[in-house]
Design a protein around this motif. Sequence first.
Motif, PDB file in Angstrom:
ATOM      1  N   SER A 234      -5.731   7.372   0.649  1.00 31.56           N
ATOM      2  CA  SER A 234      -6.530   6.593   1.617  1.00 31.56           C
ATOM      3  C   SER A 234      -6.128   5.332   1.650  1.00 31.56           C
ATOM      4  CB  SER A 234      -7.706   6.891   1.160  1.00 31.56           C
ATOM      5  OG  SER A 234      -8.274   8.174   1.395  1.00 31.56           O
TER       6      SER A 234
ATOM      7  N   ASN B 132      -3.128   4.727   3.487  1.00 27.67           N
ATOM      8  CA  ASN B 132      -3.469   4.501   5.021  1.00 27.67           C
ATOM      9  C   ASN B 132      -3.983   3.347   5.734  1.00 27.67           C
ATOM     10  OD1 ASN B 132      -2.362   7.250   5.367  1.00 27.67           O
ATOM     11  ND2 ASN B 132      -4.164   8.187   5.204  1.00 27.67           N
TER      12      ASN B 132
ATOM     13  N   SER C  57      -1.339   0.846   5.751  1.00 28.08           N
ATOM     14  CA  SER C  57      -0.638   1.132   6.772  1.00 28.08           C
ATOM     15  C   SER C  57      -1.218   0.770   8.153  1.00 28.08           C
ATOM     16  CB  SER C  57      -0.298   2.678   7.112  1.00 28.08           C
ATOM     17  OG  SER C  57       0.591   2.936   6.057  1.00 28.08           O
ATOM     18  N   GLU C  58      -2.527   0.789   8.311  1.00 24.44           N
ATOM     19  CA  GLU C  58      -3.418   0.495   9.503  1.00 24.44           C
ATOM     20  C   GLU C  58      -3.388  -0.887   9.539  1.00 24.44           C
ATOM     21  OE1 GLU C  58      -5.785   0.972  12.862  1.00 24.44           O
ATOM     22  OE2 GLU C  58      -4.499   2.642  11.718  1.00 24.44           O
TER      23      GLU C  58
ATOM     24  N   TYR D  23      -0.816   9.537  11.784  1.00 25.96           N
ATOM     25  CA  TYR D  23      -0.063   9.653  10.135  1.00 25.96           C
ATOM     26  C   TYR D  23       0.732  10.894   9.935  1.00 25.96           C
ATOM     27  CZ  TYR D  23      -3.179   5.886   8.867  1.00 25.96           C
ATOM     28  OH  TYR D  23      -3.683   4.660   9.056  1.00 25.96           O
TER      29      TYR D  23
END
Length: 195
Positions: free
Chosen positions: A18, A21, A24-25, A194
Amino acid sequence: MTHRRFLYRDCLKLDRNSRNNIVSEFQLRALDRAIKAVLPYRVFKESDCPGVGFCFPGNEIPMWFTYQSESSSINIKLPCNWLNTNFLGFALCAARSSFLFTGLRCVGNFKTNNGKSWQLQWNFNRDLEFPRSSNIFMWYEHGNYLDAVEVSFQFTYRVTACGIRLLYRQDAEELGINNNLGISNVEKTGAINYT
């Protein structure tokens, strides 16, 4: 400067996937904003924010930040020709110890070859209050940069670790952000896919 904010407050049970992610965002949104900020024509609407900031529980600086320190400051000897037409700005990251606060600031002191210096300041929204857990803050703001050979970043308000990444057009291209139009997966889908 105002940021588009993404705050993951009270998400104390985020697993590593999480958190990855979220990082990455941030990468996608920061680079999307950076590309739009350097285009020769105005891409932002008046209601858009030229900066982006993320906050989530944690105490480790993500590996994506190339320069890292286990303190509230970091000194960087800038690479030759760092300030070129592909340079988009700096992404900043700070780990904060657990206590209530209402903002975060970073001051960059740039030094030139001829002994001159200049300064920039970045702020992570002073008007917000965050929980008493340790948090990671990542943000990008567009700035106007002058040539320098060295920069010292100093974070305020009890930062326990920090990280910096120089952003370039190649970083944006690797994430599929259109270099000419500033249009990315963010604009098309509103989120990263993703898969």
